[in-house]
Design an enzyme around this catalytic site. Structure first.
Site, short mmCIF file in Angstrom:
data_model
loop_
_atom_site.label_atom_id
_atom_site.label_comp_id
_atom_site.label_asym_id
_atom_site.label_seq_id
_atom_site.Cartn_x
_atom_site.Cartn_y
_atom_site.Cartn_z
N LYS A 8 -9.77 9.46 6.29
CA LYS A 8 -9.95 10.27 7.51
C LYS A 8 -11.19 11.15 7.40
O LYS A 8 -11.33 12.12 8.14
CB LYS A 8 -8.71 11.13 7.76
N ASN A 9 -12.07 10.83 6.51
CA ASN A 9 -13.26 11.64 6.28
C ASN A 9 -14.36 11.22 7.24
O ASN A 9 -14.80 10.07 7.23
CB ASN A 9 -13.67 11.43 4.81
#
Lengths: 244, 330
Positions: free
Chosen positions: B109-110
């Site tokens: 989710k970066n």
């Protein structure tokens, strides 16, 4: 532009945070407002969208950051507002919600950004408020908390994203406010303080902010009123636009 | 012994770095909220700052950014500098793709990783298409609703192509989890935007059937109900005149007269001018709460009353609907 820390590269996300923090402390005068405005204006693309920085990532989050920031600095005229609005509208989905780019799934976080940006630019008439209002109030689940998309878990941060959107389109009475207040309060760590994403999880400053902001929007006693579009206390917003 | 357990040699002790003077972080004279960095972190970043400031775009800088990313994959400045170095040293971007894949596995989710990946795919062009579809598929296998992965996948399809198998992919994901709203959204994306299909109108009939089947199987699933509405794109006359739509409502209500989604769709159909068969009236009126007053001649009004009772969290919404019924509504 501003970066996340000393020695980093500028990005619109940090720029708005910097401006909001300075606004809180009534120190906007330390800025070279024209320079900041030029930085942001330079991030607007031909189709009206905004890039986050020179590397060109496009997302409606950046539209909100740019518009909110320039509005606080009273320099909205530095960008092409009509094109910016058109781009945001192109990200509207059939369920009435908004995604990060055209065709992107409706997501409460992106919806806040789009609705906030449209509110600030006086363009809320592009929204089907009844349709979006219904999608947003459907985010409330049995526990009283709000999720960000259908069939996902509730999370305290959506107390901000969903709630502020509902307030901006004047449909907040469509959720059960009491149940939401209870959900937020149940997500506190009553021994050490702070608020987490949902009851019994670890707390962090991010969810603490959104929990408190959400409670303010719900008119929880003892809290200052917060502006749903600018995410700043109402007295700060009044000072920017009406005070001296 | 695991080779990853090797003792790490500090940069200050590495011969190949002896010419570089590390640059400490300048937090100013009165730091606010200072972070208690680990020594390994502090040292790596001191060396990063040094090469960043001297703008050294070399192979050793590339390795250094790998280290820095390992310590904090959210440091967007390191990623930014890494891109400059990759270009300067003429690095093999396929190797870089592997590097990103490795980092993404634990940081799916970066934002920085996904952006870097898109930059790479843009540089590689059409040849990256297969790999990107495979990569997003891999991430979605771990989390089928990962917003970044879906956003990247939509970008790949629109810019690099690869639409052929996308509808099948959506189908497969929905078989795995019919509640996956992202997959339903993607299905809509494909139906409306794929250059290989005929557009919404051409696909509408089969898609209505698909949505109806999904609804019957799981009537409490929000997504197919919304999908069904979306297929009509505001064309109220068409949705009213398609008997399949009202039938699916009726079939669900026969089994569960209190299904909120079914009642809600029935309400909308009535507001668009739907003329309900007697069967509808019977089912709705029999599930009416006996103490909600005299029977309303408007079926739509009765539906609203029922909804106020069975969906009390949104009772304000349903009572607003009741007070805003169009005159034509039955």
């Amino acid at each position: 532009g501003f970066s996340g820390h000393v020695g980093h590269d500028p990005h619109v996300l940090y720029t708005i945070s910097a401006v909001q923090i300075l606004a809180l402390f009534d120190k906007l005068d330390v800025l070279d407002i024209d320079k900041v405005s030029s930085y942001i204006a330079g991030l607007q693309n031909e189709d009206g969208s905004f890039s986050g920085d020179i590397w060109g990532e496009i997302d409606t989050r950046f539209s909100y950051c740019a518009i909110c920031c320039l509005a606080i600095l009273r320099r909205l005229d530095r960008i092409n507002v009509e094109k910016a609005v058109n781009y945001i509208v192109s990200c509207k989905n059939l369920d009435g919600g908004f995604g990060c780019t055209p065709g992107g799934e409706s997501h409460a976080g992106q919806i806040f950004c789009c609705v906030g940006a449209l509110a600030i630019t006086g363009s809320l008439h592009h929204i089907d408020k009844d349709l979006l209002g219904w999608w947003l109030c459907e985010r409330q689940v049995k526990s009283g908390g709000l999720n960000g998309r259908p069939e996902k878990l509730p999370d305290v941060c959506y107390s901000w994203w969903v709630l502020s959107s509902l307030i901006l389109i004047d449909r907040v009475h469509w959720i059960d406010k009491e149940k939401l207040v209870k959900f937020i309060l149940d997500s506190q760590d009553k021994e050490n303080g702070g608020i987490s994403d949902r009851p019994d999880d670890a707390v962090d400053v991010f969810h603490t902010y959104f929990g408190v902001a959400g409670l303010s929007l719900l008119e929880y006693p003892g809290l200052k009123a917060i502006d749903p579009a600018y995410a700043l206390p109402v007295d700060v917003v009044n000072r920017i636009f009406f005070g001296r | 012994m695991d080779s990853d357990e090797e003792e790490r040699i500090p940069y200050s002790q590495r011969k190949e770095w002896s010419d570089v003077i590390p640059l400490p972080q300048d937090d100013g004279p009165d730091p606010v909220v200072s972070i208690a960095y680990k020594d390994e972190f502090r040292e790596t970043m001191d060396y990063f700052r040094a090469v960043y400031h001297s703008d050294e775009r070399s192979a050793r800088s590339l390795d250094l950014t790998s280290d820095a990313i390992g310590l904090n994959p959210g440091n967007y400045t390191v990623w930014h500098f890494r891109r400059l170095v990759l270009v300067a040293v003429g690095a093999d971007l396929h190797d870089e793709m592997d590097f990103v894949e490795h980092v993404a596995e634990n940081n799916s989710k970066n934002y920085q990783i996904w952006h870097h990946r898109r930059w790479l795919a843009e540089k590689l062009g059409a040849e990256a298409m297969r790999k990107e579809l495979k990569f997003t598929q891999k991430i979605l296998a771990l989390d089928a609703k990962n917003y970044h992965a879906w956003s990247h996948r939509q970008w790949v399809l629109q810019v690099l192509g690869g639409w052929e198998d996308e509808l099948d992919y959506c189908q497969q994901l929905l078989e795995d989890d019919v509640y996956n709203n992202s997959a339903w959204n993607q299905r809509y994306f494909v139906i409306t935007r794929s250059p290989l299909l005929g557009g919404l109108q051409a696909s509408r009939e089969s898609e209505v059937r698909y949505a109806a089947d999904a609804i019957i199987a799981n009537p409490e699933n929000e997504s197919p109900w919304r999908y069904l509405r979306g297929l009509y794109k505001g064309d109220n006359n068409s949705i009213v005149s398609n008997p399949e739509v009202s039938t699916v409502c009726l079939d669900v209500l026969k089994k569960n007269p209190y299904c909120v989604f079914a009642l809600s769709l029935l309400l909308d159909l009535l507001c668009y001018g739907f003329q309900p068969r007697d069967e509808f009236r019977r089912i709705v009126e029999s599930s009416r709460n006996s103490d909600s007053g005299p029977l309303d001649h408007k079926l739509a009004s009765t539906v609203c009353s029922i909804l106020e009772n069975v969906d009390p969290m949104r009772s304000n919404y349903w009572s607003w609907r009741k007070s805003n019924l169009p005159t034509l509504a039955c």
